[in-house]
Design a protein around this motif. Structure first.
Motif, PDB file in Angstrom:
ATOM      1  N   VAL A  89       0.223   7.371   2.723  1.00 26.53           N
ATOM      2  CA  VAL A  89      -1.167   6.559   2.667  1.00 26.53           C
ATOM      3  C   VAL A  89      -1.870   7.169   1.456  1.00 26.53           C
ATOM      4  O   VAL A  89      -2.668   6.560   0.717  1.00 26.53           O
ATOM      5  CB  VAL A  89      -1.903   6.605   3.949  1.00 26.53           C
ATOM      6  CG1 VAL A  89      -3.068   6.245   3.850  1.00 26.53           C
ATOM      7  CG2 VAL A  89      -0.919   6.050   4.950  1.00 26.53           C
ATOM      8  N   LEU A  90      -1.945   8.449   1.366  1.00 27.34           N
ATOM      9  CA  LEU A  90      -2.724   9.249   0.321  1.00 27.34           C
ATOM     10  C   LEU A  90      -2.324   8.730  -1.002  1.00 27.34           C
ATOM     11  O   LEU A  90      -3.180   8.510  -1.738  1.00 27.34           O
ATOM     12  CB  LEU A  90      -2.580  10.646   0.591  1.00 27.34           C
ATOM     13  CG  LEU A  90      -3.481  11.523  -0.209  1.00 27.34           C
ATOM     14  CD1 LEU A  90      -4.805  11.549   0.074  1.00 27.34           C
ATOM     15  CD2 LEU A  90      -3.059  13.189  -0.173  1.00 27.34           C
ATOM     16  N   PHE A  91      -1.013   8.607  -1.400  1.00 25.86           N
ATOM     17  CA  PHE A  91      -0.624   8.171  -2.660  1.00 25.86           C
ATOM     18  C   PHE A  91      -0.855   6.765  -2.895  1.00 25.86           C
ATOM     19  O   PHE A  91      -1.403   6.276  -3.875  1.00 25.86           O
ATOM     20  CB  PHE A  91       0.974   8.465  -2.738  1.00 25.86           C
ATOM     21  CG  PHE A  91       1.295   9.638  -3.345  1.00 25.86           C
ATOM     22  CD1 PHE A  91       1.280  10.097  -4.565  1.00 25.86           C
ATOM     23  CD2 PHE A  91       1.840  10.828  -2.525  1.00 25.86           C
ATOM     24  CE1 PHE A  91       1.552  11.225  -5.066  1.00 25.86           C
ATOM     25  CE2 PHE A  91       2.125  11.904  -3.019  1.00 25.86           C
ATOM     26  CZ  PHE A  91       2.027  12.254  -4.207  1.00 25.86           C
ATOM     27  N   PHE A  92      -0.736   5.828  -1.730  1.00 30.58           N
ATOM     28  CA  PHE A  92      -1.185   4.544  -1.752  1.00 30.58           C
ATOM     29  C   PHE A  92      -2.725   4.259  -2.079  1.00 30.58           C
ATOM     30  O   PHE A  92      -3.009   3.552  -2.942  1.00 30.58           O
ATOM     31  CB  PHE A  92      -0.938   3.811  -0.628  1.00 30.58           C
ATOM     32  CG  PHE A  92       0.246   2.855  -0.754  1.00 30.58           C
ATOM     33  CD1 PHE A  92      -0.002   1.435  -0.685  1.00 30.58           C
ATOM     34  CD2 PHE A  92       1.508   3.042  -0.925  1.00 30.58           C
ATOM     35  CE1 PHE A  92       1.152   0.535  -0.969  1.00 30.58           C
ATOM     36  CE2 PHE A  92       2.665   2.442  -0.758  1.00 30.58           C
ATOM     37  CZ  PHE A  92       2.424   1.128  -0.908  1.00 30.58           C
ATOM     38  N   ALA A  93      -3.333   5.133  -1.593  1.00 28.97           N
ATOM     39  CA  ALA A  93      -5.003   5.019  -1.771  1.00 28.97           C
ATOM     40  C   ALA A  93      -5.155   5.577  -3.225  1.00 28.97           C
ATOM     41  O   ALA A  93      -6.091   4.940  -3.844  1.00 28.97           O
ATOM     42  CB  ALA A  93      -5.486   6.059  -0.856  1.00 28.97           C
ATOM     43  N   GLY A  94      -4.518   6.428  -3.899  1.00 29.09           N
ATOM     44  CA  GLY A  94      -4.601   6.969  -5.385  1.00 29.09           C
ATOM     45  C   GLY A  94      -4.135   6.014  -6.121  1.00 29.09           C
ATOM     46  O   GLY A  94      -4.926   5.684  -7.092  1.00 29.09           O
ATOM     47  N   VAL A  95      -3.087   5.170  -5.980  1.00 33.09           N
ATOM     48  CA  VAL A  95      -2.664   4.072  -6.926  1.00 33.09           C
ATOM     49  C   VAL A  95      -3.644   2.998  -6.697  1.00 33.09           C
ATOM     50  O   VAL A  95      -3.998   2.199  -7.777  1.00 33.09           O
ATOM     51  CB  VAL A  95      -1.278   3.793  -6.854  1.00 33.09           C
ATOM     52  CG1 VAL A  95      -0.478   4.941  -6.806  1.00 33.09           C
ATOM     53  CG2 VAL A  95      -0.880   3.353  -5.384  1.00 33.09           C
ATOM     54  N   THR A  96      -4.291   2.695  -5.707  1.00 25.49           N
ATOM     55  CA  THR A  96      -5.110   1.644  -5.497  1.00 25.49           C
ATOM     56  C   THR A  96      -6.355   1.994  -6.564  1.00 25.49           C
ATOM     57  O   THR A  96      -6.911   0.918  -6.848  1.00 25.49           O
ATOM     58  CB  THR A  96      -5.693   1.587  -3.891  1.00 25.49           C
ATOM     59  OG1 THR A  96      -4.368   1.164  -3.398  1.00 25.49           O
ATOM     60  CG2 THR A  96      -6.793   0.349  -3.663  1.00 25.49           C
ATOM     61  N   VAL A  97      -7.009   2.986  -6.266  1.00 30.52           N
ATOM     62  CA  VAL A  97      -8.188   3.536  -6.965  1.00 30.52           C
ATOM     63  C   VAL A  97      -7.678   3.193  -8.478  1.00 30.52           C
ATOM     64  O   VAL A  97      -8.439   2.849  -9.469  1.00 30.52           O
ATOM     65  CB  VAL A  97      -8.447   4.876  -7.030  1.00 30.52           C
ATOM     66  CG1 VAL A  97      -9.579   5.519  -7.852  1.00 30.52           C
ATOM     67  CG2 VAL A  97      -9.068   5.055  -5.292  1.00 30.52           C
ATOM     68  N   LEU A  98      -6.615   3.756  -9.086  1.00 36.28           N
ATOM     69  CA  LEU A  98      -6.302   3.705 -10.443  1.00 36.28           C
ATOM     70  C   LEU A  98      -5.966   2.275 -10.575  1.00 36.28           C
ATOM     71  O   LEU A  98      -6.289   1.727 -12.005  1.00 36.28           O
ATOM     72  CB  LEU A  98      -4.821   4.302 -10.431  1.00 36.28           C
ATOM     73  CG  LEU A  98      -4.570   5.707 -11.000  1.00 36.28           C
ATOM     74  CD1 LEU A  98      -2.930   6.079 -10.971  1.00 36.28           C
ATOM     75  CD2 LEU A  98      -5.332   6.087 -12.052  1.00 36.28           C
ATOM     76  N   GLY A  99      -5.554   1.203  -9.942  1.00 32.44           N
ATOM     77  CA  GLY A  99      -5.339  -0.138 -10.061  1.00 32.44           C
ATOM     78  C   GLY A  99      -6.680  -0.595 -10.503  1.00 32.44           C
ATOM     79  O   GLY A  99      -6.694  -1.398 -11.424  1.00 32.44           O
ATOM     80  N   PHE A 100      -7.893  -0.364  -9.741  1.00 31.49           N
ATOM     81  CA  PHE A 100      -9.031  -0.966  -9.929  1.00 31.49           C
ATOM     82  C   PHE A 100      -9.778  -0.293 -11.348  1.00 31.49           C
ATOM     83  O   PHE A 100     -10.408  -0.824 -12.116  1.00 31.49           O
ATOM     84  CB  PHE A 100     -10.008  -0.723  -8.926  1.00 31.49           C
ATOM     85  CG  PHE A 100      -9.956  -1.717  -7.729  1.00 31.49           C
ATOM     86  CD1 PHE A 100     -10.235  -3.177  -7.830  1.00 31.49           C
ATOM     87  CD2 PHE A 100      -9.223  -1.179  -6.381  1.00 31.49           C
ATOM     88  CE1 PHE A 100      -9.806  -3.924  -6.922  1.00 31.49           C
ATOM     89  CE2 PHE A 100      -8.910  -2.155  -5.532  1.00 31.49           C
ATOM     90  CZ  PHE A 100      -9.249  -3.459  -5.669  1.00 31.49           C
TER      91      PHE A 100
END
Length: 516
Positions: free
Chosen positions: A10-21
């Motif tokens: 989940v931590l990595f998913f949250a990180g790439v979500t921030v990157l995506g925006f």
């Protein structure tokens, strides 16, 4: 529930979500224009293109399916290696030329080129529809990678609560793709590739010594799975099937809309050439990845009681997750599963953008509203990209997984039928749009018939010539028929003196169009 692995995941998913925006602010451009939203402004250099193409071509389903095929079928699964090597010389020659023409004329899709090259909206429509239909099950299959690792983390994958993580993942994907366009998967692809390289390196270093080395691993694998069956006097057995799978898959790979989208996003033809020279590095990783199937066989993960429910639910696709769960601590399992999960988001984003570009440019604009502004065009593409993602989620949640796999099998057969119009159009004016359209229709029909006659369980169709049985990839057989029809009809059209379509790409430098 593996809480440690789930937390890291989940931590990595949250990180790439921030990157995506955040990607919307990266290499700023006017995202109200399709050229910027759907192609990143055509400004990606060698490094970004390398990660983008790698994230585009080597998907989560590859991460899961190639070792699963080796685990279940043995040596046949290694056909993925020669085909990912064969594709790059082909792409090195063909796609810088296609990029040059697209850049010069402002084309966003391959169907844009076809429409202008042959002066036929209907041929372009056929190319666009083929691309969209072939891409949809491909997007759905990316969900398989996420679904398998979510199940492996200990989540229940049945019922609405089981579907909820998939829905959340794709809702997040839809949000940052809508906002940032192609820049989002380009940026996230860097994270995905780094994670995959770390995961594969760790697997190759850690697992073999615990199994007694590679000699012991190969010694445990049944002989029938180590080698292809040799030909006999009446049949070529697995050799022709292996060869045609490799060649056909190589010819089809860069014809998919998401591959062409990544190519068109490059800033120059030389960027594409450099990437075609560098991308075989992924083939090395793919070979190591395929070996995980043999490692799973040697480890006997299928016979471990704790994994029995998962193999029952996911079949051979659970081989790689089982391997990591067995040999690695929970925190690294989270890293490996994040690599697979993010490896699903990157290609799914590019595929949805590519499908949206095709619909907007080659269906909506020519047939529904020819007078769209640049902003209207981009808004349509954004909405379609959302619809495509929702459709993929509904597809995978509402229908059995085997349907997605079967349709993806057909996808390769269908997309290769666009090769004559896209590739041969770069080198010859001999082909007429009527011949290409009829060849496309016959190729689609014959290829589909071959797959259906095999009950959609295989793409290897056996033809019989002079008492010799030749099994081969249905895409290759149907492409051959497509080409014969296209050339014969084109010659007939010319012999009858029928006027051809207007070639809007024609110039004194064509087909060797100079790059800008």
């Amino acid at each position: 529930m593996n809480f440690t692995a789930a937390f890291v995941f989940v931590l990595f998913f949250a990180g790439v979500t921030v990157l995506g925006f955040f990607a919307a602010r990266w290499r700023r451009g006017n995202l109200a224009h399709l050229d910027e939203w759907g192609l990143g402004g055509r400004r990606f250099g060698t490094v970004v293109t390398w990660f983008l193409l790698g994230g585009d071509l080597y998907t989560a389903y590859t991460f899961i399916a190639v070792p699963a095929l080796v685990f279940g079928a043995g040596a046949t699964g290694f056909f993925a290696l020669p085909y990912t090597i064969l594709i790059y010389p082909f792409a090195f020659i063909v796609f810088p030329k296609l990029w040059s023409i697209a850049k010069r004329h402002g084309y966003v899709t391959s169907a844009d080129f076809v429409s202008a090259r042959y002066g036929s909206r209907m041929l372009a429509l056929a190319i666009a529809v083929t691309g969209i239909v072939a891409t949809m099950p491909y997007i759905a299959l990316q969900l398989v990678g996420i679904e398998v690792v979510i199940g492996a983390l200990g989540f229940d994958t049945t019922g609405f609560m089981g579907d909820l993580p998939l829905i959340i993942a794709f809702a997040i994907l839809a949000a940052y793709t809508y906002t940032s366009g192609l820049r989002a998967p380009a940026m996230i692809a860097v994270v995905k590739d780094v994670l995959i390289y770390i995961t594969i390196a760790a697997a190759v270093i850690v697992i073999p010594p615990q199994l007694g080395g590679f000699g012991a691993i190969f010694g445990v694998v049944p002989p029938a799975k180590l080698l292809l069956k040799a030909p006999d006097v009446s049949s070529l057995n697995g050799y022709s099937a292996y060869a045609t799978l490799a060649v056909g898959s190589a010819l089809a790979l860069f014809l998919y809309p998401h591959s062409i989208t990544a190519v068109f996003a490059s800033k120059s033809g030389n960027t594409i050439r450099r990437n075609m020279a560098l991308l075989p590095a992924y083939s090395l990783v793919l070979g190591l990845l395929a070996l995980l199937g043999f490692m799973a066989l040697a480890a006997g993960v299928k016979d471990m009681p704790e994994f029995a429910p998962y193999f029952k639910a996911f079949g051979p696709n659970f081989a790689v997750p089982a391997l990591f769960l067995h040999f690695f601590p929970s925190w690294f399992v989270g890293v490996a599963f994040a690599a697979i999960g993010i490896g699903a988001l990157v290609p799914a984003a590019i595929m949805s953008i590519a499908a949206a570009n095709l619909y907007t440019r080659n269906i909506h604009m020519p047939f529904i509203n020819r007078n769209m502004t640049a902003e209207q065009e981009t808004n349509i593409a954004k909405m379609v990209s959302l619809i495509v993602k929702v459709g993929a989620v509904v597809f995978i949640l509402g229908l059995p997984l085997t349907y997605a796999i079967q349709l993806q099998l057909l996808g390769g057969i269908w997309i290769i039928q666009t090769l004559p119009a896209i590739v041969l159009g770069l080198y010859t004016r001999m082909l007429d749009y009527r011949g290409l359209l009829l060849g496309w229709a016959v190729g689609i029909g014959v290829g589909t018939w071959m797959a259906v006659s095999l009950k959609l369980t295989s793409s290897i169709y056996t033809i019989h010539l002079g008492g010799l049985a030749i099994p081969g990839y249905a895409a290759v057989w149907s492409l051959g028929i497509n080409l014969v029809v296209a050339f014969v009809v084109s010659l007939g059209v010319r012999a009858l003196g029928m006027a051809g379509g207007e070639d809007r790409t024609r110039s004194e430098k064509y087909p060797g169009v100079a790059e800008r």
